[in-house]
Design a protein around this motif. Structure first.
Motif, PDB file in Angstrom:
ATOM      1  N   THR A   1       3.433 -21.436  51.362  1.00 44.13           N
ATOM      2  CA  THR A   1       4.413 -20.820  50.466  1.00 44.13           C
ATOM      3  C   THR A   1       4.282 -21.432  49.074  1.00 44.13           C
ATOM      4  O   THR A   1       3.651 -22.486  48.886  1.00 44.13           O
ATOM      5  CB  THR A   1       5.849 -21.048  50.965  1.00 44.13           C
ATOM      6  N   LEU A   2       4.901 -20.781  48.110  1.00 40.73           N
ATOM      7  CA  LEU A   2       4.900 -21.333  46.748  1.00 40.73           C
ATOM      8  C   LEU A   2       5.546 -22.706  46.706  1.00 40.73           C
ATOM      9  O   LEU A   2       5.163 -23.555  45.894  1.00 40.73           O
ATOM     10  CB  LEU A   2       5.653 -20.387  45.803  1.00 40.73           C
ATOM     11  N   ALA A   3       6.511 -22.941  47.571  1.00 39.59           N
ATOM     12  CA  ALA A   3       7.205 -24.226  47.600  1.00 39.59           C
ATOM     13  C   ALA A   3       6.337 -25.349  48.154  1.00 39.59           C
ATOM     14  O   ALA A   3       6.686 -26.527  48.036  1.00 39.59           O
ATOM     15  CB  ALA A   3       8.488 -24.121  48.421  1.00 39.59           C
ATOM     16  N   GLU A   4       5.193 -25.009  48.772  1.00 36.72           N
ATOM     17  CA  GLU A   4       4.281 -26.020  49.307  1.00 36.72           C
ATOM     18  C   GLU A   4       3.140 -26.338  48.334  1.00 36.72           C
ATOM     19  O   GLU A   4       2.377 -27.271  48.578  1.00 36.72           O
ATOM     20  CB  GLU A   4       3.673 -25.524  50.618  1.00 36.72           C
ATOM     21  N   LEU A   5       3.028 -25.590  47.248  1.00 35.43           N
ATOM     22  CA  LEU A   5       1.909 -25.774  46.332  1.00 35.43           C
ATOM     23  C   LEU A   5       2.219 -26.834  45.276  1.00 35.43           C
ATOM     24  O   LEU A   5       3.364 -26.947  44.819  1.00 35.43           O
ATOM     25  CB  LEU A   5       1.588 -24.460  45.616  1.00 35.43           C
ATOM     26  N   PRO A   6       1.213 -27.612  44.861  1.00 36.63           N
ATOM     27  CA  PRO A   6       1.401 -28.506  43.720  1.00 36.63           C
ATOM     28  C   PRO A   6       1.768 -27.680  42.495  1.00 36.63           C
ATOM     29  O   PRO A   6       1.375 -26.511  42.374  1.00 36.63           O
ATOM     30  CB  PRO A   6       0.028 -29.159  43.555  1.00 36.63           C
ATOM     31  N   ALA A   7       2.511 -28.276  41.567  1.00 38.56           N
ATOM     32  CA  ALA A   7       2.999 -27.537  40.400  1.00 38.56           C
ATOM     33  C   ALA A   7       1.868 -26.881  39.620  1.00 38.56           C
ATOM     34  O   ALA A   7       1.982 -25.716  39.206  1.00 38.56           O
ATOM     35  CB  ALA A   7       3.795 -28.467  39.488  1.00 38.56           C
ATOM     36  N   ALA A   8       0.763 -27.593  39.426  1.00 39.56           N
ATOM     37  CA  ALA A   8      -0.343 -27.043  38.638  1.00 39.56           C
ATOM     38  C   ALA A   8      -0.934 -25.807  39.294  1.00 39.56           C
ATOM     39  O   ALA A   8      -1.267 -24.826  38.614  1.00 39.56           O
ATOM     40  CB  ALA A   8      -1.421 -28.104  38.431  1.00 39.56           C
ATOM     41  N   GLN A   9      -1.056 -25.834  40.638  1.00 36.65           N
ATOM     42  CA  GLN A   9      -1.610 -24.683  41.340  1.00 36.65           C
ATOM     43  C   GLN A   9      -0.648 -23.503  41.293  1.00 36.65           C
ATOM     44  O   GLN A   9      -1.059 -22.354  41.077  1.00 36.65           O
ATOM     45  CB  GLN A   9      -1.926 -25.040  42.786  1.00 36.65           C
ATOM     46  N   LYS A  10       0.633 -23.789  41.483  1.00 34.01           N
ATOM     47  CA  LYS A  10       1.621 -22.721  41.415  1.00 34.01           C
ATOM     48  C   LYS A  10       1.628 -22.080  40.031  1.00 34.01           C
ATOM     49  O   LYS A  10       1.624 -20.849  39.895  1.00 34.01           O
ATOM     50  CB  LYS A  10       3.012 -23.256  41.740  1.00 34.01           C
ATOM     51  N   ASN A  11       1.634 -22.892  38.983  1.00 28.00           N
ATOM     52  CA  ASN A  11       1.685 -22.364  37.623  1.00 28.00           C
ATOM     53  C   ASN A  11       0.471 -21.505  37.297  1.00 28.00           C
ATOM     54  O   ASN A  11       0.558 -20.553  36.521  1.00 28.00           O
ATOM     55  CB  ASN A  11       1.791 -23.507  36.615  1.00 28.00           C
TER      56      ASN A  11
ATOM     57  N   LEU B   1       6.730 -12.269  52.916  1.00 28.21           N
ATOM     58  CA  LEU B   1       7.865 -13.156  53.130  1.00 28.21           C
ATOM     59  C   LEU B   1       7.805 -13.800  54.510  1.00 28.21           C
ATOM     60  O   LEU B   1       7.595 -13.118  55.514  1.00 28.21           O
ATOM     61  CB  LEU B   1       9.169 -12.375  52.984  1.00 28.21           C
ATOM     62  N   ARG B   2       7.980 -15.107  54.540  1.00 29.82           N
ATOM     63  CA  ARG B   2       8.041 -15.847  55.799  1.00 29.82           C
ATOM     64  C   ARG B   2       9.363 -15.554  56.506  1.00 29.82           C
ATOM     65  O   ARG B   2      10.304 -15.014  55.929  1.00 29.82           O
ATOM     66  CB  ARG B   2       7.929 -17.353  55.518  1.00 29.82           C
ATOM     67  N   PHE B   3       9.439 -16.018  57.751  1.00 30.10           N
ATOM     68  CA  PHE B   3      10.655 -15.828  58.531  1.00 30.10           C
ATOM     69  C   PHE B   3      11.656 -16.955  58.308  1.00 30.10           C
ATOM     70  O   PHE B   3      12.837 -16.823  58.643  1.00 30.10           O
ATOM     71  CB  PHE B   3      10.313 -15.715  60.023  1.00 30.10           C
ATOM     72  N   GLU B   4      11.187 -18.063  57.754  1.00 29.14           N
ATOM     73  CA  GLU B   4      12.077 -19.172  57.443  1.00 29.14           C
ATOM     74  C   GLU B   4      11.482 -19.972  56.288  1.00 29.14           C
ATOM     75  O   GLU B   4      10.274 -19.915  56.045  1.00 29.14           O
ATOM     76  CB  GLU B   4      12.276 -20.081  58.657  1.00 29.14           C
ATOM     77  N   PRO B   5      12.308 -20.698  55.544  1.00 26.25           N
ATOM     78  CA  PRO B   5      11.828 -21.461  54.396  1.00 26.25           C
ATOM     79  C   PRO B   5      10.875 -22.585  54.815  1.00 26.25           C
ATOM     80  O   PRO B   5      11.088 -23.235  55.840  1.00 26.25           O
ATOM     81  CB  PRO B   5      13.108 -22.041  53.787  1.00 26.25           C
ATOM     82  N   VAL B   6       9.835 -22.799  54.016  1.00 31.09           N
ATOM     83  CA  VAL B   6       8.878 -23.881  54.236  1.00 31.09           C
ATOM     84  C   VAL B   6       8.524 -24.486  52.870  1.00 31.09           C
ATOM     85  O   VAL B   6       8.164 -23.762  51.947  1.00 31.09           O
ATOM     86  CB  VAL B   6       7.583 -23.384  54.917  1.00 31.09           C
ATOM     87  N   GLY B   7       8.621 -25.808  52.759  1.00 32.83           N
ATOM     88  CA  GLY B   7       8.242 -26.492  51.529  1.00 32.83           C
ATOM     89  C   GLY B   7       9.435 -26.970  50.724  1.00 32.83           C
ATOM     90  O   GLY B   7      10.521 -26.390  50.789  1.00 32.83           O
ATOM     91  N   ASP B   8       9.218 -28.037  49.978  1.00 36.37           N
ATOM     92  CA  ASP B   8      10.299 -28.664  49.210  1.00 36.37           C
ATOM     93  C   ASP B   8      10.176 -28.447  47.710  1.00 36.37           C
ATOM     94  O   ASP B   8      11.048 -28.864  46.948  1.00 36.37           O
ATOM     95  CB  ASP B   8      10.342 -30.174  49.487  1.00 36.37           C
ATOM     96  N   GLY B   9       9.087 -27.833  47.255  1.00 32.87           N
ATOM     97  CA  GLY B   9       8.897 -27.648  45.828  1.00 32.87           C
ATOM     98  C   GLY B   9       9.463 -26.320  45.347  1.00 32.87           C
ATOM     99  O   GLY B   9      10.033 -25.544  46.106  1.00 32.87           O
ATOM    100  N   GLY B  10       9.277 -26.067  44.046  1.00 31.80           N
ATOM    101  CA  GLY B  10       9.707 -24.808  43.480  1.00 31.80           C
ATOM    102  C   GLY B  10      11.211 -24.620  43.519  1.00 31.80           C
ATOM    103  O   GLY B  10      11.982 -25.568  43.671  1.00 31.80           O
ATOM    104  N   PHE B  11      11.632 -23.381  43.414  1.00 25.24           N
ATOM    105  CA  PHE B  11      13.049 -23.046  43.455  1.00 25.24           C
ATOM    106  C   PHE B  11      13.181 -21.573  43.784  1.00 25.24           C
ATOM    107  O   PHE B  11      12.191 -20.859  43.964  1.00 25.24           O
ATOM    108  CB  PHE B  11      13.737 -23.391  42.125  1.00 25.24           C
TER     109      PHE B  11
ATOM    110  N   VAL C   1      11.125 -27.110  32.806  1.00 27.88           N
ATOM    111  CA  VAL C   1      10.008 -27.958  33.219  1.00 27.88           C
ATOM    112  C   VAL C   1       8.765 -27.119  33.490  1.00 27.88           C
ATOM    113  O   VAL C   1       7.664 -27.436  33.032  1.00 27.88           O
ATOM    114  CB  VAL C   1      10.383 -28.781  34.473  1.00 27.88           C
ATOM    115  N   GLU C   2       8.945 -26.036  34.233  1.00 30.53           N
ATOM    116  CA  GLU C   2       7.817 -25.187  34.599  1.00 30.53           C
ATOM    117  C   GLU C   2       7.171 -24.558  33.362  1.00 30.53           C
ATOM    118  O   GLU C   2       5.936 -24.561  33.224  1.00 30.53           O
ATOM    119  CB  GLU C   2       8.291 -24.101  35.562  1.00 30.53           C
ATOM    120  N   LEU C   3       7.971 -24.027  32.454  1.00 27.22           N
ATOM    121  CA  LEU C   3       7.429 -23.390  31.267  1.00 27.22           C
ATOM    122  C   LEU C   3       6.755 -24.400  30.342  1.00 27.22           C
ATOM    123  O   LEU C   3       5.723 -24.108  29.731  1.00 27.22           O
ATOM    124  CB  LEU C   3       8.535 -22.643  30.520  1.00 27.22           C
TER     125      LEU C   3
END
Length: 207
Positions: free
Chosen positions: A170-180, A146-156, A17-19
């Motif tokens: 975190t990367l898991a908090e960013l919209p897919a377009a911004q992360k990509n 690196l954070r001390f604990e996980p934050v965000g539901d996106g990414g992997f 999906v990401e690629l």
């Protein structure tokens, strides 16, 4: 014009999906086929000592087996305090027990380290291989902490504990377009775009 066929050397649905999104954002009309479309092709043993070596192993194997141009990537998290580990072992850091176990083990290993000592970067190598054996490699990198604990539901993967330099999420908090747009994988594939364009325009890049 018929879109060029390109087989992606991964069975990781998140990566597919990401690629696909990254290539679409680059304006490339590609008929991207996941490795799951070729169940008879065995998984490649990733025994290279670098991200580029592993990406090339996967791309060469799939191009040879399918007769199609193959795109592969290999990536991982490199932590300064751990001498660059997990590195090429990122996906197997907890002994193959999955993303959550990998993150938990990493956080446990860094539990006593202050924020200023938690520097890390994501690295990615992308490899494009043609059925005749010609190859291209491009690399990308994203620095952060690196954070001390996980934050965000996106990414992997390690996305929920990785905060890129200059951001407070975190990367898991960013919209897919911004992360990509900023990710190590996105940067590696953006660097590969000229070779992919050449493939689409001419059928096969010259060596």
């Amino acid at each position: 014009m018929t879109a060029a066929k390109l087989v992606l050397a991964t069975r990781n649905a998140h990566k597919v999906v990401e690629l696909r999104e990254i290539l679409a954002d680059a304006g490339l009309e590609v008929d991207l086929i996941g490795a799951d479309a070729f169940p008879e092709v065995p998984d490649v043993v990733e025994n290279g000592t670098t991200f580029a070596a592993n990406a090339l192993l996967k791309a060469h194997a799939l191009a040879k087996a399918t007769g199609l141009p193959a795109l592969a990537d290999d990536s991982g998290l490199c932590v300064d305090l751990l001498g660059g580990a997990p590195g090429i072992f990122s996906a197997r850091w907890s002994g193959g027990r999955g993303d959550r176990a990998n993150v938990e083990l990493l956080l446990a290993q860094l539990a006593d380290m202050a924020a200023e000592h938690r520097a890390a970067h994501f690295a990615c190598a992308a490899a494009l291989v043609l059925p005749d054996g010609r190859e291209r490699v491009a690399e990308g990198r994203l620095s952060g902490t690196l954070r001390f604990e996980p934050v965000g539901d996106g990414g992997f993967g390690y996305d929920p504990v990785f905060e890129p330099v200059g951001l407070d999420r975190t990367l898991a908090e960013l919209p897919a377009a911004q992360k990509n747009a900023i990710s190590h994988r996105g940067r590696a594939l953006q660097a590969m775009v000229p070779q992919l364009r050449e493939l689409l325009d001419a059928g096969a890049p010259d060596a």
